[in-house]
Structure formats: C-alpha cells, structure tokens
Design a protein around this motif. Structure first.
Motif, mmCIF file in Angstrom:
data_model
loop_
_atom_site.group_PDB
_atom_site.id
_atom_site.type_symbol
_atom_site.label_atom_id
_atom_site.label_comp_id
_atom_site.label_asym_id
_atom_site.label_seq_id
_atom_site.Cartn_x
_atom_site.Cartn_y
_atom_site.Cartn_z
ATOM 1 N N SER A 365 0.858 -1.182 0.000
ATOM 2 C CA SER A 365 0.000 0.000 0.000
ATOM 3 C C SER A 365 0.890 1.227 0.000
ATOM 4 O O SER A 365 1.973 1.215 0.578
ATOM 5 C CB SER A 365 -0.867 -0.028 1.264
ATOM 6 O OG SER A 365 -1.425 1.229 1.493
ATOM 7 N N LEU A 375 -7.326 0.601 1.654
ATOM 8 C CA LEU A 375 -7.601 -0.774 1.203
ATOM 9 C C LEU A 375 -8.621 -1.488 2.087
ATOM 10 O O LEU A 375 -9.277 -2.424 1.661
ATOM 11 C CB LEU A 375 -6.298 -1.588 1.193
ATOM 12 C CG LEU A 375 -5.421 -1.432 -0.045
ATOM 13 C CD1 LEU A 375 -4.075 -2.109 0.186
ATOM 14 C CD2 LEU A 375 -6.105 -2.028 -1.270
ATOM 15 N N THR A 377 -11.590 -0.677 3.264
ATOM 16 C CA THR A 377 -12.961 -0.691 2.747
ATOM 17 C C THR A 377 -13.048 -1.510 1.467
ATOM 18 O O THR A 377 -14.012 -2.253 1.259
ATOM 19 C CB THR A 377 -13.436 0.756 2.464
ATOM 20 O OG1 THR A 377 -12.929 1.575 3.501
ATOM 21 C CG2 THR A 377 -14.916 0.873 2.393
ATOM 22 N N GLN A 378 -12.033 -1.359 0.623
ATOM 23 C CA GLN A 378 -12.044 -2.123 -0.642
ATOM 24 C C GLN A 378 -12.089 -3.624 -0.372
ATOM 25 O O GLN A 378 -12.848 -4.359 -0.986
ATOM 26 C CB GLN A 378 -10.747 -1.851 -1.404
ATOM 27 C CG GLN A 378 -10.821 -0.714 -2.390
ATOM 28 C CD GLN A 378 -9.507 -0.668 -3.181
ATOM 29 O OE1 GLN A 378 -9.088 -1.639 -3.782
ATOM 30 N NE2 GLN A 378 -8.857 0.479 -3.148
ATOM 31 N N ASN A 381 -15.532 -4.644 1.251
ATOM 32 C CA ASN A 381 -16.646 -4.631 0.294
ATOM 33 C C ASN A 381 -16.547 -5.773 -0.711
ATOM 34 O O ASN A 381 -17.537 -6.434 -1.017
ATOM 35 C CB ASN A 381 -16.705 -3.296 -0.460
ATOM 36 C CG ASN A 381 -17.159 -2.183 0.470
ATOM 37 O OD1 ASN A 381 -17.701 -2.464 1.543
ATOM 38 N ND2 ASN A 381 -16.927 -0.943 0.090
ATOM 39 N N PHE A 382 -15.325 -5.989 -1.211
ATOM 40 C CA PHE A 382 -15.138 -7.048 -2.209
ATOM 41 C C PHE A 382 -15.623 -8.394 -1.657
ATOM 42 O O PHE A 382 -16.350 -9.128 -2.304
ATOM 43 C CB PHE A 382 -13.650 -7.150 -2.593
ATOM 44 C CG PHE A 382 -13.346 -8.213 -3.604
ATOM 45 C CD1 PHE A 382 -13.367 -7.920 -4.963
ATOM 46 C CD2 PHE A 382 -13.040 -9.519 -3.210
ATOM 47 C CE1 PHE A 382 -13.098 -8.911 -5.907
ATOM 48 C CE2 PHE A 382 -12.766 -10.506 -4.140
ATOM 49 C CZ PHE A 382 -12.792 -10.206 -5.500
ATOM 50 N N ASN A 395 -4.598 -2.425 5.828
ATOM 51 C CA ASN A 395 -4.279 -3.162 4.593
ATOM 52 C C ASN A 395 -3.889 -4.615 4.880
ATOM 53 O O ASN A 395 -3.289 -5.272 4.037
ATOM 54 C CB ASN A 395 -3.153 -2.458 3.825
ATOM 55 C CG ASN A 395 -1.900 -2.313 4.650
ATOM 56 O OD1 ASN A 395 -1.973 -2.205 5.870
ATOM 57 N ND2 ASN A 395 -0.746 -2.319 4.013
ATOM 58 N N PHE A 420 -9.206 -11.036 -5.678
ATOM 59 C CA PHE A 420 -9.055 -9.655 -5.208
ATOM 60 C C PHE A 420 -7.684 -9.099 -5.581
ATOM 61 O O PHE A 420 -7.566 -7.965 -6.066
ATOM 62 C CB PHE A 420 -9.261 -9.582 -3.684
ATOM 63 C CG PHE A 420 -9.083 -8.200 -3.144
ATOM 64 C CD1 PHE A 420 -10.078 -7.253 -3.310
ATOM 65 C CD2 PHE A 420 -7.914 -7.823 -2.488
ATOM 66 C CE1 PHE A 420 -9.917 -5.951 -2.839
ATOM 67 C CE2 PHE A 420 -7.750 -6.533 -2.021
ATOM 68 C CZ PHE A 420 -8.755 -5.602 -2.185
ATOM 69 N N ILE A 424 -6.802 -5.506 -7.847
ATOM 70 C CA ILE A 424 -6.285 -4.221 -7.351
ATOM 71 C C ILE A 424 -4.976 -3.818 -8.062
ATOM 72 O O ILE A 424 -4.279 -4.632 -8.591
ATOM 73 C CB ILE A 424 -6.046 -4.217 -5.819
ATOM 74 C CG1 ILE A 424 -5.160 -5.398 -5.382
ATOM 75 C CG2 ILE A 424 -7.355 -4.189 -5.068
ATOM 76 C CD1 ILE A 424 -4.634 -5.285 -3.967
#
Ligand SMILES: Cc1ncc(COP(=O)(O)O)c(C=O)c1O
Length: 424
Positions: A365, A375, A377-378, A381-382, A395, A420, A424
């Motif tokens: 990151s 990261l 939230t990403q 959510n994923f 992260n 995932f 990214i």
C-alpha cells in the motif's frame, strides 16, 4: 414496529469502532455452523469467527443444550461467599490444561477485564512483598483491550488517542522482528537492570490487532527467562491465541519458560457468552495466601463466574478436547500453511504470516499500515459482496475461521483472495 430493523438500528444503536453516521449494518437473524443468515436472505461465511470468539461454529447443539439446561437450572448467583458446580468444573479443567502449572482462576467479563485483573494482581503481588515495582513492560504494537489499564499497556495509537494523558506510563520494547532478535533482547536486558518493573505483558507469538503478525518462540522463551530471573511476573495475554488458534491449545505451550499469569476470553465460551478468566501459578497465589487482609484482592464484577458462561465454557472445552477437533485444527493449519506458501511471494503481498489456524497477508500500500488504510474498505466490500466476512486491519487481511470450516469453504476464501489481488 413501523420502521425496519435497519432504520431502528441506525436510530438507537451506537456500534463499536464505527462512526455514528454509518451505512446500513447487516441484520443477521440466525447463525449456523460457519454461516450467518441475514434478514435479506443472504448466507455469509464467517471467516473471522465473529471477532475471533467462535470456535466450533455458530449454534453448536452441544453448547446450546448446555446453556439451555443451565438457564433452566440457575442463571446467576453472587460469587462471594457462594460458588457453584459449573464454575468449579471450569476452574478445574482450566488448571488442568493450561501450561505453567496454574493454581487459581479469577473470573471476569471479557478480554479487557482479564487483563485488568492480571495487571492488578501483579502490582499487588509486589506491594504485598513490599517491593517498589510499579512499571509494566510491554511490546510495541501490543493490543490488550479498551479499558484503562488494558489501554495503558497497549500501543499508543488510534484506539486510545483521546486518552493518552490518562494512561499510566509503560516501558515498551520493540517488536522482536526476526532480524533484530538479539538487539531487542539486549534492550530488554538493559532495562531490567533497573529494578522497578512489576510485570512483562505480551501476546504470545502473535500480535492480533496490530496486524496478526508473528514472532519467534525462541525469542519469547529467552525474554520470559530474563524477566523471571529479575523477579518480574510474566503475563501471557492469550485472549486471542488461546483454545487452539495457534495449533496448540495455548500459545504458551511453544515456550519452555511459562508465564505466571494467563489472560483468557474470546474462545473460552466457544463464542457463546461473555467471559474473562485470569489464571495464576503458585508463585502469585502463595503471596496472596499468607498475608491477612492486606492480601485481599479487591476486584470483582456483578457477573463474575456467571453460570451460563461457565456452562458454555465447559461444553466448549469438551468439544475442543475431542480428538476430532484437535485433528481438524491440524487440518486447518495445513490448509492455511499451503496457501501461505503459495501466496507469500505474490507481487501485491508485502508480508505474510501464519500460525496454526490463523493466516494474515499485508498488502502493498502507498500508505503506511494503519487502521483506516484505504484498502480496508475495498477489501471488506469485495468480500462481503461475495458473501464472505473478512474484516481487515487496515491493509492487512486475515483469515481466522471457526474450526467447523470445511476445506472447500476455506479454498473458496483463498480463491477470492486471488481474485481480489488480481483486481487491485
Ligand atoms: C490479545 C487481546 N487481548 C485483549 C483483548 C480485549 O478483549 P475484549 O474485546 O473481550 O475486551 C483483545 C481483543 O481483541 C485481544 O486481541
């Protein structure tokens, strides 16, 4: 009710570690095995054991039955001047299985209170012995809970940022990274020459909240040895690592030198009921035995040794000690290790750790590791869109599954981690 659960939840409930103005919380109506069943018909795989508490899967019939039976027999009773069979059975079992020849169990409510009790025991131990030892030694990156004593011995950071001035002073030593073990042992040794320390508190072999990062048993073994040579009590915070998570019943089993005090919670009741327990060896309990009223430990909670919690813990321990559960822990350990070997050198992975049933991946990151890393939230959510509950620490994503998880379910998580990382 004219409003939906989601609306009412927003209106009335203040959730932990969450902004008051937040999106919709997912409403769970039931849970079975490794799955959470939501009101809107989803079935979500609980890959983090619901904040690391669940051991054998949700709504396990053996534990449910034990709690129901206890509820119909006796729900609660004062624990000073009175006692009861579920607490006696639990204390007996814990003393039998805990490493370090533990002699007494003090019950409380959660992980933080188990730490408060341990710290107060250690401080009073030295006070009774008329030793002027007040300071606690802890590791950088430590997390021991959210009450004041537990916050004080934790790393100063986002969780306690508004309270720093109220926290007692603690001496920190650096996290024992593999390349710096000797150097850090020397730092500890130098500090110990100053005889002002009451206790050394540590999360054995794996720091949870600071990123599920591991460190070596040989380093910790030497550190405990040094502390003991200087009459410093060693407190193992096994709130996370206890009850099989690290591949052995307790992480302290990996070292030859054992702690004087062990803090337990989370998996203690299999994730059923809130409960903390602090165990101590004879070195500690003997000092409290022979000193009259000075030695009374003035600490207690209304729900101390709650019979329902004890019943859940007894039933959970029965399951944990079955061969089938121990074999399952070894199988999960193997699956996690295989995935660790496969993923550790992925170009998007900065570092990876695995210990027993736990696996963590620190993703590369641009921002230094921090709780609110973009990261986070990403990742969340994923996975939640794919019906998998992972709750990353910034992260750092990790898998800490209930032992009820099957190979195909774990492999599904691994598959989605690959997906995932390629996205990214
Ligand atoms: C190692 C450790 N100690 C103590 C605690 C605090 O436990 P609780 O949240 O039950 O107060 C935690 C919680 O995550 C923990 O990981």
């Amino acid at each position: 009710m004219s409003k939906s659960y989601t609306e009412l939840d927003k209106q009335y409930i203040w959730h932990p570690y969450s902004p008051l103005e937040y999106g919709d919380n997912i409403v769970v109506k039931s849970a079975q095995g490794v799955y959470l069943h939501t009101c809107d018909g989803r079935k979500i795989l609980d890959a983090i054991s619901s904040w690391w508490v669940n051991l054998h899967g949700h709504a396990h019939p053996h534990i449910s039955k034990a709690v129901a039976h206890q509820a119909a027999t006796m729900e609660h009773v004062i624990f000073a001047g009175f006692t009861h069979p579920p607490a006696i059975q639990l204390a007996h079992s814990l003393c039998n299985i805990l490493p370090g020849d533990m002699k007494k169990i003090f019950f409380s409510d959660n992980g933080s209170t188990s730490v408060e009790v341990a710290l107060k025991m250690a401080i009073q131990y030295h006070a009774i012995k008329k030793q002027h030892r007040h300071k606690i030694i802890a590791l950088h990156g430590a997390y021991h809970g959210d009450t004041f004593g537990a916050m004080a011995v934790s790393e100063r950071g986002i969780f306690n940022q508004h309270f720093h001035q109220y926290l007692f002073e603690v001496e920190y030593i650096p996290f024992p990274d593999a390349q710096k073990e000797d150097e850090i042992l020397n730092i500890l040794f130098t500090k110990l020459k100053n005889n002002s320390y009451a206790a050394f508190i540590y999360e054995p072999l794996l720091q949870g909240v600071s990123g599920m990062r591991t460190y070596s048993a040989s380093w910790l073994d030497k550190a405990i040895h040094l502390c003991k040579e200087h009459d410093i009590l060693c407190i193992a915070d096994e709130v996370l690592t206890g009850f099989g998570r690290t591949g052995r019943l307790f992480a302290s089993e990996y070292m030859n030198n054992k702690p004087d005090i062990i803090c337990l919670s989370k998996g203690l009741t299999g994730g059923y009921m809130p409960m903390g327990a602090t165990a101590c060896n004879a070195r500690v309990s003997d000092v409290f035995t022979f000193n009259g009223s000075k030695s009374i430990f003035y600490h207690g909670h209304s729900y101390t040794a709650n019979p329902l919690s004890c019943a859940a813990a007894n039933a959970s321990l029965e399951l944990l000690l079955e061969d089938s559960c121990q074999e399952k822990i070894q199988r999960i350990t193997k699956w996690q290790r295989e995935f660790f070997n496969e993923i550790r050198s992925h170009p998007k992975v900065n570092s990876a750790h695995t210990l027993g049933t736990i696996l963590s991946l620190e993703l590369k990151s641009e921002h230094a590791t921090e709780y609110h890393n973009v990261l986070k939230t990403q990742i969340y959510n994923f996975f939640i869109e794919r019906n998998i509950l992972l709750r990353p620490l910034g992260n750092i994503m990790y898998i800490l599954p209930p032992y009820a998880i099957e190979e195909k379910e774990l492999k599904n998580i691994f598959h989605n981690i690959h997906a995932f990382l390629s996205k990214i």
